[in-house]
Scaffold this active site. Sequence first.
Site, PDB file in Angstrom:
ATOM      1  N   HIS A  50      19.131  35.407 -15.202  1.00 31.60           N
ATOM      2  CA  HIS A  50      19.347  34.593 -16.403  1.00 31.60           C
ATOM      3  C   HIS A  50      19.475  33.131 -15.992  1.00 31.60           C
ATOM      4  CE1 HIS A  50      21.451  34.448 -20.587  1.00 31.60           C
ATOM      5  NE2 HIS A  50      20.888  33.286 -20.306  1.00 31.60           N
ATOM      6  N   HIS A  82      24.461  37.537 -27.660  1.00 31.53           N
ATOM      7  CA  HIS A  82      24.545  36.696 -28.859  1.00 31.53           C
ATOM      8  C   HIS A  82      24.704  37.606 -30.073  1.00 31.53           C
ATOM      9  CE1 HIS A  82      23.850  32.679 -27.210  1.00 31.53           C
ATOM     10  NE2 HIS A  82      23.119  33.301 -26.302  1.00 31.53           N
ATOM     11  N   HIS A 113      25.302  37.636 -20.523  1.00 32.42           N
ATOM     12  CA  HIS A 113      26.493  36.785 -20.304  1.00 32.42           C
ATOM     13  C   HIS A 113      27.723  37.327 -21.051  1.00 32.42           C
ATOM     14  CE1 HIS A 113      25.186  34.842 -24.003  1.00 32.42           C
ATOM     15  NE2 HIS A 113      24.376  33.979 -23.415  1.00 32.42           N
ATOM     16  N   ASN A 151      30.643  35.780 -23.482  1.00 36.67           N
ATOM     17  CA  ASN A 151      30.155  34.588 -24.165  1.00 36.67           C
ATOM     18  C   ASN A 151      29.223  34.964 -25.308  1.00 36.67           C
ATOM     19  OD1 ASN A 151      30.172  33.492 -20.916  1.00 36.67           O
ATOM     20  ND2 ASN A 151      31.354  32.397 -22.464  1.00 36.67           N
ATOM     21  N   ASP A 169      31.562  30.747 -13.309  1.00 37.07           N
ATOM     22  CA  ASP A 169      31.748  29.333 -12.971  1.00 37.07           C
ATOM     23  C   ASP A 169      33.170  28.853 -13.214  1.00 37.07           C
ATOM     24  OD1 ASP A 169      31.717  29.344 -15.731  1.00 37.07           O
ATOM     25  OD2 ASP A 169      30.196  27.770 -15.949  1.00 37.07           O
ATOM     26  N   ASP A 194      22.958  31.363 -15.682  1.00 36.45           N
ATOM     27  CA  ASP A 194      22.687  30.736 -16.976  1.00 36.45           C
ATOM     28  C   ASP A 194      22.465  29.233 -16.768  1.00 36.45           C
ATOM     29  OD1 ASP A 194      22.187  30.666 -19.692  1.00 36.45           O
ATOM     30  OD2 ASP A 194      24.280  30.650 -20.298  1.00 36.45           O
TER      31      ASP A 194
END
Length: 394
Positions: A66, A209, A230, A233, A262, A288
């Site tokens: 990703h 998403h 992810h 998120n 991160d 990402d």
Amino acid sequence: MASMPITAIYASSILTPQEEIREGVIIVEGSRIVAVGHRDEIRIPSGARDYLAPGLTAVPGFVDLHIHGAGGHDFMEADSRALDRITSTVARYGTTSLVATTVTAPVEETCSSLQGIAHYIRSHENPDPNGSLEAEILGIHLEGPFISPTRRGVHPEKFIAIPSVEVLNQFSKASDGLLKILTLAPELPGAMELIEFATAAGIVVGMGHTDATYDQARAAIRAGARHAVHTYNAMRPFSHRDPGILGAIMTDPEVTAEVIADGVHVAVAAVQVLMGAKGFDTVLLVSDGIAATGMRDGTYRLGNFDVSVREGVARNAEGKLAGSTLALDRAVRNVVAWGVPLFDAIRMATVLPARRLGLAGKKGVIAPGADADIVLLTADLRIAAVMTRGSGLE
């Protein structure tokens, strides 16, 4: 026909990463690994070039499922100059293979980008051991347009679409069959049909998403979705009475879960909860990363809109997180600092993502027959040298 160059890489330690070999040697012929083992066990071919790496640990090149861009460029630019810059930038940070990731845009614009990326992939299928240091693009990750408007993140709402087999077929044709991962929200109308269609076509379906409930996510998993994009998120939050999609991800061992390690996108404790629930074998490190990866703070493009990067954190005009500037070497260092054993951290960035793509044995491992994608790490897990399909390690 000229003989292929042979290199013998001597390292203090080799994490294959199925095992650790102390005082080992890796024999690379052309773009492939032909032997690996303890120095006393491996015959060194005559004429081999010795590469001495005392005090260094050899690991497989990182595999990023990703990533949107790097080096000041975005994958949706899709021209050779931009893609050369992206692949050479991430290679410096140890990523030797990646899946080029799109962002929600008009169908025509997406198709144009897919065509450009596919052309680039096809033109780079034959490795040149004497070529420049560049990551290999393994295929395309279609992030959008089949996502939830409620959990769209920074994806432009006006281009979000209902899941459609017809539109996916357009994308597949434009990509010359190189679609590897499809992100979608399983609660949308038509999602189950699209999951079944994409899975039958060999595309990894990732739930992302999304505002899906636990039951909706479980239905998607039954239909063939086996990946989470992810994790945490742009997802419905977890609650003890409404576990939502996160509850489904954390309790199903067949689902692999991306995480952006991160320290910004996901709190350290939340990463630890994810790994505690799923174990280390189904959590995959992803970047990402956007165009700002490997660059200074400033303004960069993500798809067809601008994002601002301050102190390494990317946000759109609304202040929402807009991808990251993470590279996988830092992700590995981070999770090790958060308590993950090095052996498992390396697996999360190498063999596990390769396995998700069906490339076990070819990518993400140091083993005979595998591509010669090798990273040498210092004791503090910094990049010392990189080889991509036989190129590099000067």
